[in-house]
Design an enzyme around this catalytic site. Sequence first.
Site, PDB file in Angstrom:
ATOM      1  N   GLY A 239       3.376  88.262  43.287  1.00  0.00           N
ATOM      2  CA  GLY A 239       4.181  89.472  43.155  1.00  0.00           C
ATOM      3  C   GLY A 239       5.170  89.280  42.027  1.00  0.00           C
ATOM      4  O   GLY A 239       5.542  88.151  41.676  1.00  0.00           O
ATOM      5  N   GLY A 240       5.611  90.396  41.426  1.00  0.00           N
ATOM      6  CA  GLY A 240       6.548  90.290  40.316  1.00  0.00           C
ATOM      7  C   GLY A 240       5.938  89.483  39.191  1.00  0.00           C
ATOM      8  O   GLY A 240       4.821  89.714  38.739  1.00  0.00           O
ATOM      9  N   ASP A 241       6.676  88.476  38.709  1.00  0.00           N
ATOM     10  CA  ASP A 241       6.175  87.626  37.627  1.00  0.00           C
ATOM     11  C   ASP A 241       5.854  86.220  38.126  1.00  0.00           C
ATOM     12  O   ASP A 241       5.920  85.256  37.371  1.00  0.00           O
ATOM     13  CB  ASP A 241       7.200  87.557  36.499  1.00  0.00           C
ATOM     14  CG  ASP A 241       8.554  87.020  36.977  1.00  0.00           C
ATOM     15  OD1 ASP A 241       8.749  86.938  38.213  1.00  0.00           O
ATOM     16  OD2 ASP A 241       9.402  86.675  36.138  1.00  0.00           O
ATOM     17  N   GLU A 242       5.456  86.095  39.407  1.00  0.00           N
ATOM     18  CA  GLU A 242       5.124  84.807  39.990  1.00  0.00           C
ATOM     19  C   GLU A 242       3.611  84.675  40.152  1.00  0.00           C
ATOM     20  O   GLU A 242       2.960  85.554  40.711  1.00  0.00           O
ATOM     21  CB  GLU A 242       5.804  84.646  41.352  1.00  0.00           C
ATOM     22  CG  GLU A 242       7.314  84.554  41.265  1.00  0.00           C
ATOM     23  CD  GLU A 242       7.958  84.355  42.629  1.00  0.00           C
ATOM     24  OE1 GLU A 242       9.114  83.921  42.681  1.00  0.00           O
ATOM     25  OE2 GLU A 242       7.289  84.631  43.645  1.00  0.00           O
TER      26      GLU A 242
ATOM     27  N   LEU B 221       7.389  83.358  35.225  1.00  0.00           N
ATOM     28  CA  LEU B 221       7.576  83.715  33.816  1.00  0.00           C
ATOM     29  C   LEU B 221       9.060  83.765  33.477  1.00  0.00           C
ATOM     30  O   LEU B 221       9.887  84.239  34.260  1.00  0.00           O
ATOM     31  CB  LEU B 221       6.935  85.066  33.518  1.00  0.00           C
ATOM     32  CG  LEU B 221       5.424  85.162  33.777  1.00  0.00           C
ATOM     33  CD1 LEU B 221       4.933  86.549  33.414  1.00  0.00           C
ATOM     34  CD2 LEU B 221       4.660  84.103  32.988  1.00  0.00           C
TER      35      LEU B 221
END
Length: 581
Positions: free
Chosen positions: A494-497, A454
């Site tokens: 994880g995160g925005d992946e 993102l």
Amino acid sequence: MKVWAQGIAVKLGLLLAAVGVLAAGLTGFYAYEASRDMLVNTAKQELLTSTRVLSRRIAVSREEISRHLLVMSSHPAAVQALLKPGDLAAADQVATLFAQFMGANPAYFQLRLISANDYGLERVRVDRRDGSLQRVQGPDLQEKGHYDYVADTLKLAAGETYLSRISINHERGANAGQDKPTLQLAMPVRVAGNADNNAAAALGLVVVNLDLNGMFSMLKADLPPSYQVFLANGEGDILIHPDAQKTFGFDRGQRQLIQDEMPRLTELISDASIQAVFEASEGAHALEPIVAAFIVHDIRVRSSDGRMVLGLAQPLDDVLGRTRELALSTLQIVAVLCLLCLLLAIGLARAFTRPINAVSAAAQRFALGLPAGALPLTRKDEIGSLARNFAQMQEQIKEQLADLMRKQEALEHLAQHDMLTGLPNRRLLEDRLDTACAHARRHGGRVCVLFIDLDRFKQLNDRFGHDAGDAVLKIVAGRLLGMMREADTVARLGGDEFVVLLDSQTQMEHVAAIAEKLLACLTAPIAYEGHQLQLGASIGIGRFPEDGQTRAEIMAKADKAMYEAKAVGQGGVRFYSPSQV
């Protein structure tokens, strides 16, 4: 004749009473033994599953720390602080970055940026001291070039993680971590953008000192309170134990070995087995009777000790505590039945024989794991009460087993899915990608992976907070699921992946169009508390067999393609091609 008949009746009654008592005793014995064996076996499987889940969570935590090190070691300010030691602004920026990571991770004792020059001089150092974070500067910065972790880390390629042995930290200036169990993870700092990055000498390294006890306390928080955690290194030296006096014996000049306390673990230490599940109640170093499950946990990074032995145990009394009520109920039923047999055996010998034998046979079948069969549940006497209590006992055990199975399934689901979005996590994605590649390799098919990152998500997080970020991630996950087919896999790394594994039936000529539709969907505004949030995405595409023969190669190529798309401009789609390397 009457005396003879009465004698036969008495003898037959006594015989039947004795048989009834024996049958009742056997019923209670078989029921208790069967329930005990089932509960112990179920506890063993639950412990083994929990140990595997704990091992996976440790691996996930280690990977997260490696990602933190990658962010810090690749930060431009870290490179600048090493290239130009006098650049105070770069050092301040690195110190701020270190403080942010330590504030978010209570298990971090210390973060340091160490130069490869000047005898391994610390350039930036942030310590945890007396519950607060303090930056060490000036003459208090120390030379660390004589420590093995410095030299070993500088030899690693960019992005590789060094893991030290778990030991008591006697390093001068460790502050909160002084004389405590510590684990060190480090990553080299290399100049970014160099085509021959790994061949160039490292400028220095970023090293984090990890609070071992604190990390395991957080990991244990979701386990039942009665669970005991054990950890030993590859030689069997005890590192974590319910009795703290038995840990780190080698630091005091003596050896405290887990295989001496539990001989069943000798095969794990000698690498003859990868797991052990057992009851321990005897031996020169015996604990209280326990049920235990141990596995071999591989670190899988550059480390001086890559094998660990991880285990969970539960007191046997806690496991068998659920059988005490059952044993008392069975004992009461047996006592009532014995009394009735003594009083009524002469006149009701025949009436008693069949139902008692039926209950006894049902208990035996139940002990063997077979259906109990028909029971005299409609009788209004004590035999009927016995049958109903036995049926109730059977239902209670079935409910307990069903509850344990549900908990086990929940643990398995938790280990394979992202807690925030409910999407498959990295582990499940890798399993499915391995399967897809193996199928394509056998049958000549193709596999396609879309790596999605993102855009502007960090700005959104900084402006609206983590709650908004979590809400946006859930909406993005819902949009991706809504766009893809049921046969496709949508996972969050994880995160925005995010990663999309397309079904093997997908035509390669349609992949670009699918990616563009996903991009259009992700760039649509998101309504959040009266705001219209605008995100974007960069999508990299990796294919089998064009871009690699293994899961790792395809994921790496898709990741590189995504970064290439992001470098060209946010909001793009790019296939991997060798020209990108």
